[in-house]
Scaffold this active site. Structure first.
Site, mmCIF file in Angstrom:
data_model
loop_
_atom_site.group_PDB
_atom_site.id
_atom_site.type_symbol
_atom_site.label_atom_id
_atom_site.label_comp_id
_atom_site.label_asym_id
_atom_site.label_seq_id
_atom_site.Cartn_x
_atom_site.Cartn_y
_atom_site.Cartn_z
ATOM 1 N N LYS A 47 0.853 -1.212 0.000
ATOM 2 C CA LYS A 47 0.000 0.000 0.000
ATOM 3 C C LYS A 47 0.875 1.243 0.000
ATOM 4 O O LYS A 47 2.088 1.154 0.254
ATOM 5 C CB LYS A 47 -0.912 -0.033 1.225
ATOM 6 C CG LYS A 47 -0.175 0.012 2.565
ATOM 7 C CD LYS A 47 -1.118 -0.316 3.721
ATOM 8 C CE LYS A 47 -0.366 -0.260 5.046
ATOM 9 N NZ LYS A 47 -1.191 -0.781 6.156
ATOM 10 N N ARG A 147 -10.744 -0.069 14.851
ATOM 11 C CA ARG A 147 -10.622 0.746 13.652
ATOM 12 C C ARG A 147 -11.588 0.155 12.627
ATOM 13 O O ARG A 147 -12.761 0.466 12.656
ATOM 14 C CB ARG A 147 -9.158 0.771 13.182
ATOM 15 C CG ARG A 147 -8.869 1.773 12.077
ATOM 16 C CD ARG A 147 -7.400 1.798 11.692
ATOM 17 N NE ARG A 147 -6.924 0.562 11.094
ATOM 18 C CZ ARG A 147 -5.709 0.384 10.595
ATOM 19 N NH1 ARG A 147 -4.826 1.381 10.621
ATOM 20 N NH2 ARG A 147 -5.345 -0.759 10.066
ATOM 21 N N HIS A 176 -6.372 -7.428 13.006
ATOM 22 C CA HIS A 176 -5.149 -6.613 12.961
ATOM 23 C C HIS A 176 -4.704 -6.251 14.374
ATOM 24 O O HIS A 176 -5.524 -5.893 15.213
ATOM 25 C CB HIS A 176 -5.445 -5.339 12.154
ATOM 26 C CG HIS A 176 -4.240 -4.521 11.794
ATOM 27 N ND1 HIS A 176 -3.072 -5.080 11.317
ATOM 28 C CD2 HIS A 176 -4.023 -3.185 11.833
ATOM 29 C CE1 HIS A 176 -2.194 -4.110 11.072
ATOM 30 N NE2 HIS A 176 -2.740 -2.955 11.383
ATOM 31 N N ARG A 232 1.004 -10.830 7.106
ATOM 32 C CA ARG A 232 0.965 -9.653 6.219
ATOM 33 C C ARG A 232 2.168 -8.773 6.544
ATOM 34 O O ARG A 232 2.191 -8.079 7.555
ATOM 35 C CB ARG A 232 -0.324 -8.861 6.451
ATOM 36 C CG ARG A 232 -1.607 -9.679 6.313
ATOM 37 C CD ARG A 232 -2.847 -8.811 6.423
ATOM 38 N NE ARG A 232 -2.943 -8.077 7.677
ATOM 39 C CZ ARG A 232 -3.522 -8.539 8.787
ATOM 40 N NH1 ARG A 232 -4.066 -9.743 8.818
ATOM 41 N NH2 ARG A 232 -3.558 -7.794 9.881
ATOM 42 N N TYR A 276 15.019 30.991 4.363
ATOM 43 C CA TYR A 276 13.860 31.763 4.845
ATOM 44 C C TYR A 276 13.909 31.979 6.354
ATOM 45 O O TYR A 276 14.344 31.092 7.103
ATOM 46 C CB TYR A 276 12.563 31.018 4.527
ATOM 47 C CG TYR A 276 12.205 30.969 3.062
ATOM 48 C CD1 TYR A 276 12.062 32.137 2.316
ATOM 49 C CD2 TYR A 276 11.986 29.752 2.423
ATOM 50 C CE1 TYR A 276 11.716 32.087 0.966
ATOM 51 C CE2 TYR A 276 11.640 29.694 1.081
ATOM 52 C CZ TYR A 276 11.509 30.865 0.362
ATOM 53 O OH TYR A 276 11.171 30.813 -0.965
ATOM 54 N N CYS A 323 13.465 24.345 2.336
ATOM 55 C CA CYS A 323 12.482 25.023 1.484
ATOM 56 C C CYS A 323 11.651 23.978 0.726
ATOM 57 O O CYS A 323 11.828 22.784 0.907
ATOM 58 C CB CYS A 323 13.190 25.944 0.501
ATOM 59 S SG CYS A 323 14.283 27.120 1.313
ATOM 60 N N ASP A 325 11.747 23.140 -2.439
ATOM 61 C CA ASP A 325 12.461 22.367 -3.465
ATOM 62 C C ASP A 325 13.964 22.248 -3.230
ATOM 63 O O ASP A 325 14.652 21.577 -3.986
ATOM 64 C CB ASP A 325 12.260 23.034 -4.841
ATOM 65 C CG ASP A 325 10.843 23.508 -5.030
ATOM 66 O OD1 ASP A 325 9.944 22.645 -4.973
ATOM 67 O OD2 ASP A 325 10.620 24.723 -5.184
HETATM 68 C C1 LIG Z 1 -0.538 -1.751 6.801
HETATM 69 C C2 LIG Z 1 -1.113 -3.003 7.292
HETATM 70 C C3 LIG Z 1 -0.299 -4.134 7.481
HETATM 71 C C4 LIG Z 1 1.212 -4.087 7.379
HETATM 72 O O1 LIG Z 1 1.711 -3.541 8.581
HETATM 73 P P1 LIG Z 1 3.279 -3.402 8.840
HETATM 74 O O2 LIG Z 1 3.356 -2.902 10.231
HETATM 75 O O3 LIG Z 1 3.764 -2.403 7.856
HETATM 76 O O4 LIG Z 1 3.868 -4.740 8.642
HETATM 77 C C5 LIG Z 1 -0.923 -5.325 7.817
HETATM 78 N N1 LIG Z 1 -2.252 -5.390 7.971
HETATM 79 C C6 LIG Z 1 -3.069 -4.319 7.824
HETATM 80 C C7 LIG Z 1 -4.533 -4.462 8.037
HETATM 81 C C8 LIG Z 1 -2.528 -3.089 7.495
HETATM 82 O O5 LIG Z 1 -3.322 -2.020 7.356
#
Ligand SMILES: *Cc1c(COP(=O)(O)O)cnc(C)c1O
Length: 404
Positions: A47, A147, A176, A232, A276, A323, A325
């Site tokens: 992602k 969440r 999660h 994951r 700046y 800045c 850029d």
């Molecule tokens: C982003 C995400 C992950 C990966 O998490 P990391 O901490 O980057 O390994 C796994 N599961 C879900 C639901 C996430 O949103």
């Protein structure tokens, strides 16, 4: 630095470049593939444009190294991967808008369901689409993160509802972790217990949950307790740590570095100010250099008078405000840095002060925010065996050569 590498041989372009070492990505995937329990698959989380590394090339490398599936946050991210030929299952982790359903189905993305009301809508859309059926879906359950996910009580009715529609196939159930990176593992364990309880109720109801998965990088780095059918892996895929409290094992290494070249060198006198708001005033005659990177590139303004870069073995402190850029660095006496000299803005060496972790710590944030915030304006150069194999830049807007 010093030895010629792929960066020196790179095609003409902006001096400021991200280099992504695909060998590191592949090595990191192999690390998890070897570490996890037999029967546990590795899903590569790409992602946020592969945590800023560029999702397409990272996904290709991860799949080549044995990742069995990919995860993204949004439907658009998934569609881009399909467009570039990635044909493994792609799970959309986040909630989606009703208006995205058809596009998601046409791209055969695996959607996450957390609400019963969504099920008939999705089934109806699947029925009237040209995509292949049944459409794979995962059910997400909330075990304490609060969440996204169905409450434990609604999890079974949700699964029932899914399997009641022949257009849909329940191919996974997941949850999660909220703080798997914390040294206190109690909450993590309690989440796993809640997850186990939900899974056993799903199975007792005669429903096959498909692949069960719970761990993110932090959970998987803790050991094998939370492997289930799949892990994951996000941040650790890039060789970065979920939190400063977790030291990564040796088998993982950062894939990203960020370099540029000094584009102006000049001396300032005592009392002269830089950039700046004149927040830096020279206390002695000093040599300074201009580096063409700024906060619009994701090089954060909070690094003003805080950050450091490296060149030729010296550390170059940021002078004055960063800045949009450009920014200015101090050039230590005795370091011979002419215009065109290479500067390492972000180092892939974990112990360097300008590592992703070092920068995150000086900004009071986490590695995730630093790399995912690197903007598309910086071209991504991909190397394998130190040879340049692909470039993703603004002109190609995410496109990379299909030859790879
Ligand atoms: C982003 C995400 C992950 C990966 O998490 P990391 O901490 O980057 O390994 C796994 N599961 C879900 C639901 C996430 O949103």
């Amino acid at each position: 630095m010093g030895t010629p590498d792929a960066w020196d041989a790179a095609p003409p372009g902006r001096a400021t470049r991200i280099i992504v070492d695909l060998d590191a990505i592949e090595g990191n995937v192999r690390y998890f593939r070897d570490a996890v329990s037999p029967g546990t698959a590795v899903m590569a989380v790409v992602k946020a444009d592969g945590y800023g590394h560029g999702a397409v090339m990272v996904a290709r490398a991860a799949v080549a190294a044995g990742a069995r599936s990919l995860a993204v946050a949004t439907v658009d991210e998934g569609i881009v991967l399909r467009r570039f030929g990635l044909d493994v299952p792609i799970l959309v982790l986040g909630p989606i808008d009703l208006s995205e359903i058809t596009a998601a189905i046409d791209a055969t993305l695996t959607l996450t369901l957390a609400d019963e009301r969504f099920v008939p809508v999705l089934a109806h859309a699947a029925r009237s689409s040209s995509g292949s059926l049944p459409l794979p879906v995962h059910v997400k359950v909330d075990t304490g993160m609060n969440r996204f996910g169905a409450s434990p009580e609604r999890s079974i009715p949700l699964c029932r509802r899914v399997i009641g529609h022949p257009e849909l196939a329940l191919t996974g159930v997941y949850s999660h972790f909220a703080d798997a990176d914390d040294s206190d593992e109690r909450f993590t364990r309690s989440q796993a217990e809640r997850f186990d309880a939900i899974l056993s109720r799903v199975r007792s109801a005669g429903i096959s949950p498909g692949v069960a998965h719970l761990s993110n990088s932090a959970g998987a780095l803790r050991g094998r307790a939370y492997d289930y059918g799949m892990v994951r892996i996000g941040i650790a895929l890039y060789g970065l740590s979920p939190s400063p409290a977790m030291t990564l094992p040796n088998g993982l290494r950062p894939a990203l570095s960020l370099r540029s070249r000094i584009s102006r060198v000049h001396d300032i006198d005592v009392g002269e100010s830089v950039s700046y708001a004149r927040t830096y005033v020279a206390e002695r005659r000093e040599r300074i250099g201009l580096v063409p990177i700024g906060y619009a590139d994701g090089y954060r303004r909070g690094l003003s008078n805080q950050g450091v870069m490296a060149a030729n073995g010296s550390l170059l402190p940021i002078r004055g405000r960063v800045c949009m850029d450009q920014c200015v660095v101090g050039i230590p006496e005795g370091s011979d840095l002419p215009i065109g000299a290479k500067v390492e803005i972000v180092s892939a060496d974990v112990s360097a002060p300008n590592s992703v972790a070092g920068i995150a710590s000086s900004l009071g944030t986490i590695d995730y925010e630093i790399v995912s915030g690197l903007s598309r304006r910086i071209p991504r150069y991909y190397t394998k065996g130190r040879r340049l194999v692909a470039v993703q830049d603004l002109h190609t807007v995410g496109l990379v050569p299909e030859t790879l």
